[in-house]
Design a protein around this motif. Structure first.
Motif, PDB file in Angstrom:
ATOM      1  N   ARG A   2       0.871  -1.253   0.040  1.00 49.71           N
ATOM      2  CA  ARG A   2      -0.046   0.063  -0.054  1.00 49.71           C
ATOM      3  C   ARG A   2       0.916   1.325   0.068  1.00 49.71           C
ATOM      4  O   ARG A   2       1.579   1.356   0.648  1.00 49.71           O
ATOM      5  CB  ARG A   2      -1.045  -0.004   1.057  1.00 49.71           C
ATOM      6  N   VAL A   3       0.708   2.079  -0.833  1.00 54.29           N
ATOM      7  CA  VAL A   3       1.233   3.511  -1.100  1.00 54.29           C
ATOM      8  C   VAL A   3       0.634   4.396  -0.014  1.00 54.29           C
ATOM      9  O   VAL A   3      -0.630   4.612  -0.128  1.00 54.29           O
ATOM     10  CB  VAL A   3       1.538   4.035  -2.563  1.00 54.29           C
ATOM     11  N   PRO A   4       1.375   5.359   0.907  1.00 51.36           N
ATOM     12  CA  PRO A   4       0.727   6.252   1.657  1.00 51.36           C
ATOM     13  C   PRO A   4      -0.031   7.284   0.634  1.00 51.36           C
ATOM     14  O   PRO A   4       0.718   7.643  -0.440  1.00 51.36           O
ATOM     15  CB  PRO A   4       1.971   6.835   2.506  1.00 51.36           C
ATOM     16  N   LEU A   5      -0.920   7.758   1.444  1.00 50.23           N
ATOM     17  CA  LEU A   5      -1.571   8.863   0.528  1.00 50.23           C
ATOM     18  C   LEU A   5      -0.483  10.278   0.683  1.00 50.23           C
ATOM     19  O   LEU A   5      -0.100  10.404   1.580  1.00 50.23           O
ATOM     20  CB  LEU A   5      -3.076   9.364   1.278  1.00 50.23           C
ATOM     21  N   ASP A   6      -0.421  11.067  -0.488  1.00 45.90           N
ATOM     22  CA  ASP A   6       0.055  12.099  -0.209  1.00 45.90           C
ATOM     23  C   ASP A   6      -0.848  13.333  -0.634  1.00 45.90           C
ATOM     24  O   ASP A   6      -2.018  13.272  -0.806  1.00 45.90           O
ATOM     25  CB  ASP A   6       1.268  12.192  -1.747  1.00 45.90           C
ATOM     26  N   ARG A   7      -0.175  14.456  -0.992  1.00 49.10           N
ATOM     27  CA  ARG A   7      -1.184  15.659  -0.632  1.00 49.10           C
ATOM     28  C   ARG A   7      -1.925  15.607  -1.814  1.00 49.10           C
ATOM     29  O   ARG A   7      -3.311  16.176  -2.196  1.00 49.10           O
ATOM     30  CB  ARG A   7      -0.350  17.227  -0.821  1.00 49.10           C
ATOM     31  N   ILE A   8      -1.706  15.134  -3.024  1.00 46.02           N
ATOM     32  CA  ILE A   8      -2.642  15.063  -4.402  1.00 46.02           C
ATOM     33  C   ILE A   8      -3.603  13.994  -3.979  1.00 46.02           C
ATOM     34  O   ILE A   8      -4.831  14.093  -4.367  1.00 46.02           O
ATOM     35  CB  ILE A   8      -1.714  14.691  -5.541  1.00 46.02           C
ATOM     36  N   ASP A   9      -3.506  12.873  -3.512  1.00 47.72           N
ATOM     37  CA  ASP A   9      -4.630  11.915  -3.252  1.00 47.72           C
ATOM     38  C   ASP A   9      -5.435  12.889  -2.143  1.00 47.72           C
ATOM     39  O   ASP A   9      -6.652  12.507  -2.582  1.00 47.72           O
ATOM     40  CB  ASP A   9      -3.972  10.911  -2.687  1.00 47.72           C
ATOM     41  N   LEU A  10      -5.127  13.302  -1.234  1.00 44.65           N
ATOM     42  CA  LEU A  10      -5.998  13.801  -0.339  1.00 44.65           C
ATOM     43  C   LEU A  10      -6.664  15.049  -0.909  1.00 44.65           C
ATOM     44  O   LEU A  10      -7.979  15.072  -0.616  1.00 44.65           O
ATOM     45  CB  LEU A  10      -5.178  14.593   0.938  1.00 44.65           C
ATOM     46  N   LYS A  11      -6.241  15.770  -1.846  1.00 41.83           N
ATOM     47  CA  LYS A  11      -6.925  16.764  -2.510  1.00 41.83           C
ATOM     48  C   LYS A  11      -7.947  15.959  -3.513  1.00 41.83           C
ATOM     49  O   LYS A  11      -9.138  16.707  -3.454  1.00 41.83           O
ATOM     50  CB  LYS A  11      -6.002  18.022  -3.375  1.00 41.83           C
ATOM     51  N   MET A  12      -7.609  15.004  -4.118  1.00 43.44           N
ATOM     52  CA  MET A  12      -8.625  14.576  -4.812  1.00 43.44           C
ATOM     53  C   MET A  12      -9.729  13.892  -4.243  1.00 43.44           C
ATOM     54  O   MET A  12     -11.076  14.109  -4.447  1.00 43.44           O
ATOM     55  CB  MET A  12      -7.864  13.161  -5.568  1.00 43.44           C
ATOM     56  N   LEU A  13      -9.529  13.392  -3.088  1.00 46.01           N
ATOM     57  CA  LEU A  13     -10.513  12.657  -2.025  1.00 46.01           C
ATOM     58  C   LEU A  13     -11.512  14.141  -1.630  1.00 46.01           C
ATOM     59  O   LEU A  13     -12.670  13.971  -1.564  1.00 46.01           O
ATOM     60  CB  LEU A  13      -9.945  12.264  -0.832  1.00 46.01           C
ATOM     61  N   ARG A  14     -10.643  14.927  -1.350  1.00 51.86           N
ATOM     62  CA  ARG A  14     -11.789  16.010  -0.831  1.00 51.86           C
ATOM     63  C   ARG A  14     -12.507  16.625  -2.051  1.00 51.86           C
ATOM     64  O   ARG A  14     -13.679  17.075  -1.723  1.00 51.86           O
ATOM     65  CB  ARG A  14     -10.921  17.302  -0.395  1.00 51.86           C
ATOM     66  N   LEU A  15     -11.924  16.808  -3.095  1.00 56.59           N
ATOM     67  CA  LEU A  15     -12.962  17.314  -4.331  1.00 56.59           C
ATOM     68  C   LEU A  15     -13.841  16.134  -4.613  1.00 56.59           C
ATOM     69  O   LEU A  15     -15.059  16.708  -4.977  1.00 56.59           O
ATOM     70  CB  LEU A  15     -11.751  17.446  -5.561  1.00 56.59           C
ATOM     71  N   LEU A  16     -13.710  14.952  -4.576  1.00 56.57           N
ATOM     72  CA  LEU A  16     -14.608  14.155  -5.024  1.00 56.57           C
ATOM     73  C   LEU A  16     -15.688  13.811  -4.041  1.00 56.57           C
ATOM     74  O   LEU A  16     -16.661  13.558  -4.398  1.00 56.57           O
ATOM     75  CB  LEU A  16     -13.958  12.652  -5.237  1.00 56.57           C
ATOM     76  N   GLN A  17     -15.096  14.099  -2.752  1.00 52.54           N
ATOM     77  CA  GLN A  17     -16.298  14.115  -1.432  1.00 52.54           C
ATOM     78  C   GLN A  17     -17.304  15.179  -2.014  1.00 52.54           C
ATOM     79  O   GLN A  17     -18.637  15.033  -1.632  1.00 52.54           O
ATOM     80  CB  GLN A  17     -15.552  14.159  -0.495  1.00 52.54           C
ATOM     81  N   ASP A  18     -16.659  16.279  -2.118  1.00 53.26           N
ATOM     82  CA  ASP A  18     -17.559  17.661  -2.314  1.00 53.26           C
ATOM     83  C   ASP A  18     -18.331  17.706  -3.634  1.00 53.26           C
ATOM     84  O   ASP A  18     -19.523  17.957  -3.726  1.00 53.26           O
ATOM     85  CB  ASP A  18     -16.710  18.812  -2.620  1.00 53.26           C
ATOM     86  N   ASN A  19     -18.019  16.837  -4.633  1.00 49.07           N
ATOM     87  CA  ASN A  19     -18.682  16.814  -6.142  1.00 49.07           C
ATOM     88  C   ASN A  19     -18.078  15.501  -6.625  1.00 49.07           C
ATOM     89  O   ASN A  19     -17.258  15.581  -7.521  1.00 49.07           O
ATOM     90  CB  ASN A  19     -18.259  17.934  -6.945  1.00 49.07           C
ATOM     91  N   GLY A  20     -19.215  14.391  -6.485  1.00 48.94           N
ATOM     92  CA  GLY A  20     -18.594  13.257  -7.117  1.00 48.94           C
ATOM     93  C   GLY A  20     -18.850  13.048  -8.541  1.00 48.94           C
ATOM     94  O   GLY A  20     -18.710  11.934  -9.100  1.00 48.94           O
ATOM     95  N   ARG A  21     -19.426  14.053  -9.089  1.00 46.24           N
ATOM     96  CA  ARG A  21     -19.674  14.136 -10.659  1.00 46.24           C
ATOM     97  C   ARG A  21     -18.824  14.635 -11.461  1.00 46.24           C
ATOM     98  O   ARG A  21     -18.635  14.837 -12.736  1.00 46.24           O
ATOM     99  CB  ARG A  21     -20.912  14.866 -10.630  1.00 46.24           C
ATOM    100  N   LEU A  22     -17.553  15.213 -10.938  1.00 45.42           N
ATOM    101  CA  LEU A  22     -16.333  15.641 -11.639  1.00 45.42           C
ATOM    102  C   LEU A  22     -15.983  14.618 -12.429  1.00 45.42           C
ATOM    103  O   LEU A  22     -15.600  13.445 -12.177  1.00 45.42           O
ATOM    104  CB  LEU A  22     -15.048  15.978 -10.554  1.00 45.42           C
ATOM    105  N   THR A  23     -15.662  15.093 -13.708  1.00 47.44           N
ATOM    106  CA  THR A  23     -15.128  14.252 -14.734  1.00 47.44           C
ATOM    107  C   THR A  23     -13.648  14.013 -14.297  1.00 47.44           C
ATOM    108  O   THR A  23     -13.090  14.831 -13.421  1.00 47.44           O
ATOM    109  CB  THR A  23     -14.965  14.920 -16.151  1.00 47.44           C
ATOM    110  N   ASN A  24     -13.052  12.854 -14.882  1.00 44.43           N
ATOM    111  CA  ASN A  24     -11.480  12.663 -14.647  1.00 44.43           C
ATOM    112  C   ASN A  24     -10.755  13.814 -15.180  1.00 44.43           C
ATOM    113  O   ASN A  24      -9.674  14.252 -14.485  1.00 44.43           O
ATOM    114  CB  ASN A  24     -11.102  11.446 -15.221  1.00 44.43           C
ATOM    115  N   ALA A  25     -11.050  14.525 -16.523  1.00 35.12           N
ATOM    116  CA  ALA A  25     -10.399  15.513 -16.620  1.00 35.12           C
ATOM    117  C   ALA A  25     -10.378  16.698 -15.952  1.00 35.12           C
ATOM    118  O   ALA A  25      -9.567  17.597 -15.637  1.00 35.12           O
ATOM    119  CB  ALA A  25     -10.940  16.060 -18.326  1.00 35.12           C
ATOM    120  N   GLU A  26     -11.634  17.154 -15.395  1.00 34.73           N
ATOM    121  CA  GLU A  26     -11.782  18.147 -14.330  1.00 34.73           C
ATOM    122  C   GLU A  26     -11.077  17.902 -13.104  1.00 34.73           C
ATOM    123  O   GLU A  26     -10.487  18.890 -12.625  1.00 34.73           O
ATOM    124  CB  GLU A  26     -13.225  18.152 -13.998  1.00 34.73           C
ATOM    125  N   LEU A  27     -10.997  16.669 -12.739  1.00 34.13           N
ATOM    126  CA  LEU A  27     -10.331  16.264 -11.207  1.00 34.13           C
ATOM    127  C   LEU A  27      -8.889  16.495 -11.625  1.00 34.13           C
ATOM    128  O   LEU A  27      -8.246  16.874 -10.710  1.00 34.13           O
ATOM    129  CB  LEU A  27     -10.682  14.908 -10.983  1.00 34.13           C
TER     130      LEU A  27
END
Length: 154
Positions: A2-27
């Motif tokens: 298992r790779v530890p979460l970095d700042r990008i992973d954490l930001k992705m989680l926050r963004l997806l938690q706020d808006n699960g409809r983000l496209t991959n390109a937007e994310l």
């Protein structure tokens, strides 16, 4: 491994938690990585269980489920078998949104959405008190939802 979460992973989680409809390109654009890298990272977040699922949040009043009810349940026995039997039965009831084993005066708290008090009265009399091992219930009708299903703060 298992790779530890970095700042990008954490930001992705926050963004997806706020808006699960983000496209991959937007994310990808929001976290400043390529779409391919973003897709791989998102898939890893799913694979490793950081994201369990994605779903739409339906407005309860729009589907005639505007009344929120919390029910405290006390079982007649506090044994692993009675807990398991109760939990198995509760899991089959579609009107129960959440069921939590708790410490304190109750054994479980149930979160239920219904159309109105009459709906709840019918469900309570027909199904809730008939659940295995139920000795007592105490019902709390929610008058105002101040915070509901808030995103995790991390």
């Amino acid at each position: 491994m298992r790779v530890p979460l970095d700042r990008i992973d954490l930001k992705m989680l926050r963004l997806l938690q706020d808006n699960g409809r983000l496209t991959n390109a937007e994310l990808a654009q929001s976290v400043v990585v390529s779409p391919a890298t973003c897709h791989r990272r998102t898939q890893r977040l799913f694979d490793e269980g950081y994201i369990s699922h994605v779903r739409a949040v339906v407005t309860p009043r729009k589907v005639d489920r505007g009344a929120l009810v919390m029910v405290g349940v006390v079982l007649d026995r506090s044994t692993p078998e009675s807990f398991a039997e109760f939990e198995k039965a509760v899991a089959k009831l579609k009107f129960i949104l959440d069921c939590h084993l708790v410490a304190g005066d109750f054994d479980y708290f149930l979160k239920i959405r219904v159309g109105d008090m009459a709906d709840f009265n019918r469900i309570h009399g027909d199904q809730l008190i008939a659940l295995p091992g139920v000795r007592q219930t105490r019902t709390f009708f929610v008058m105002k939802e101040v915070v509901d299903n808030a995103p995790l703060d991390f």
